[in-house]
Enzyme design. Sequence first.
Site, PDB file in Angstrom:
ATOM      1  N   ASP A  12      -4.756  -1.853   8.849  1.00 36.04           N
ATOM      2  CA  ASP A  12      -4.189  -3.172   8.576  1.00 36.04           C
ATOM      3  C   ASP A  12      -4.772  -4.168   9.574  1.00 36.04           C
ATOM      4  OD1 ASP A  12      -2.647  -5.175   7.537  1.00 36.04           O
ATOM      5  OD2 ASP A  12      -0.753  -4.476   8.388  1.00 36.04           O
ATOM      6  N   ASP A 106      -6.875  -7.389   3.378  1.00 36.28           N
ATOM      7  CA  ASP A 106      -6.744  -7.053   4.799  1.00 36.28           C
ATOM      8  C   ASP A 106      -6.133  -5.694   5.095  1.00 36.28           C
ATOM      9  OD1 ASP A 106      -4.252  -7.775   3.873  1.00 36.28           O
ATOM     10  OD2 ASP A 106      -3.666  -8.840   5.684  1.00 36.28           O
ATOM     11  N   GLU A 107      -5.946  -4.852   4.078  1.00 35.19           N
ATOM     12  CA  GLU A 107      -5.419  -3.527   4.359  1.00 35.19           C
ATOM     13  C   GLU A 107      -5.861  -2.510   3.318  1.00 35.19           C
ATOM     14  OE1 GLU A 107      -1.167  -2.917   3.935  1.00 35.19           O
ATOM     15  OE2 GLU A 107      -0.978  -4.816   2.853  1.00 35.19           O
TER      16      GLU A 107
END
Length: 366
Positions: A12, A106-107
Amino acid sequence: MSFPQRKIIHVDMDAFYASVEQMDFPELKGKPLAVGGSENRGVVSAASYEARKFGVRSAMSGIQAKRNCPDLIFVRPRFDRYKEISKKIRKIFLDYTDLVEPLSLDEAYLDVTINKKNNPSASLIAQEIRKRIFEEVGLTASAGISVNKFVAKIASDYNKPNGQKTVNPDEVEAFLEVLDIKKFYGIGKVTAEKFYQLGIFTGFDLKQKSLEYLEKHFKNSAQYYFNISRGIHNSQVKPNRTVKSFGAERTFNENLSSEVYMEERLMNIATELEKRLQKSKISGRTITLKIKYSDFSLQTRSKTLQYYISDKHLLFDVAKELLYQERLKDSVRLLGISVNNLNNEQKKTKEIPKSVSVQLQFDFKE
């Protein structure tokens, strides 16, 4: 309880959008920053850690964010730039495993049970990935490592920012027992409040409840809650995760009170949505109009067609029909159009030609 010895990493990025802005514009480093919204309108998409100290959070109104942090700096999101950075990060992931399941820009989850580096330590792989992201991209990331996606996801938030947490198989139940129920992935604010009202505050409290008790209060979600309190989550890392919906929305500078004034905005939204759909060669049958009123209350209206569409004119026609379906309750601050029931989910039936866009077990080593 014994757990299947899969090795799952959840990576993350730390305050991704805000961190990209601070990296690209050094004058923003160390300052409270909000991506999206403004001090008068809109909603915060992301906040830097400097802003979070003042209670600024994503999904907060720009007005409230500015109230919390008078020195807050607002910047417009640059999604093309975020996608560019995200692709670089994903390329690093693929050096270690092909089993990468992105959740967003983003993860992502990585299954490194068997990996390209022949490294038996998932923790060392996560450490190496984070180091490479920092050296090659310039951003920090956090990671959670465990036997399944659920525990890894929770663990990645444990030592943020720029840290990681490994939960070994024999530690899973103890790790979950002491967690506040609101920290369980998949339990939102409303559900957490319901748990609290029932006297369920921690993972341990949840584990004491029978499946019958949970079915009485949570119906179809009961089995999920029963399992996760025991660390049971068998969902595999799926590299080709199916996208289930596409959408676009706009927050207006001034509230609109007449449907006639909204039509031009709806056409702009439909045009943006058409670009996203056709870039992915996807069409959909269910069109949903999202309306957010000046009091922040939300309303949705949907219609399912007999054919798939992605053309902006057809999207606009359906959205316009939904807009006039019933009277507006109040002035409107936001409109959005989303499309689901996509042609990547099931066999196509009838489509307008113009719109075609067509376990293993191993020793878990820390």
